[in-house]
Scaffold this motif. Sequence first.
Motif: not given
Length: 254
Positions: A5-16
């Motif tokens: 997908x197009x690169x967003x301005x901010x990306x987060x990874x959330x575990x659990x």
Amino acid sequence: MTTHVPTPSRVALVTGATSGIGAETARRLHGDGFAVLLSGRCGERGEAVTRELGSDSACFVPADLTRDGEPDRILDQAIDRFGRVDVVVNNAAADHTGELLDVPDTEIRATFEINTFAAIAVLQAAGRAMRQSGGSIVNVTSRLATVGVPTMGVYSASKGAMKALTAAAAVELAPYNIRVNAVAPGMTRTSLFEAWLSSQKDPEAVARKVADAIPLGRPATPQDVAGAIAFLASPSAEYITGITLPVDGGYTAQ
């Protein structure tokens, strides 16, 4: 084949991120404009949250973070899908209660495997992924990393280790412009809390007792905790690193 997908301005990874604080944090960060990769063990719940957020800006990757290589794999998935990772919320954990002197060694090790060793591995993988461009890591600890409660000693120790690591990692990773902070929730009205409450002989009386022990007079909601995480992940906190932010209604201030 991975869908790009197009690169967003901010990306987060959330575990659990399949329930409780993790799921609400994914919702909050998504609402703040992040593309979000959610990870967790329960595929059905994880996919449900992802569908709620929208597949163009959210995806779910099932993961057991106690397995070797899983933290690096989910970071790679986030970068492969969205092109970067700016925020990692280190939330996956397991509860534990038991009389301290009688806790079997197997339970101690299992608690530390997910709450401490896997969380350290996630922090390491996040730091490596952010080393060139900087970012923010938010560890989710507990009020019990600071205060003692009977039958919660093993859990407290596992979370206390992450509180100590937060400060040390913040100093060590600062030259890479990686901020490391923690939030320490108090009693929070998750599904686990509700299940525990309903198992009591007099749930209403127990609920009143819990609320009476908190200066603000109520347990936290997952939204309360997600709001604190979102702040530490935001540009508004760009000069904050190495702290543990209590989200406990004043419980540990007493």
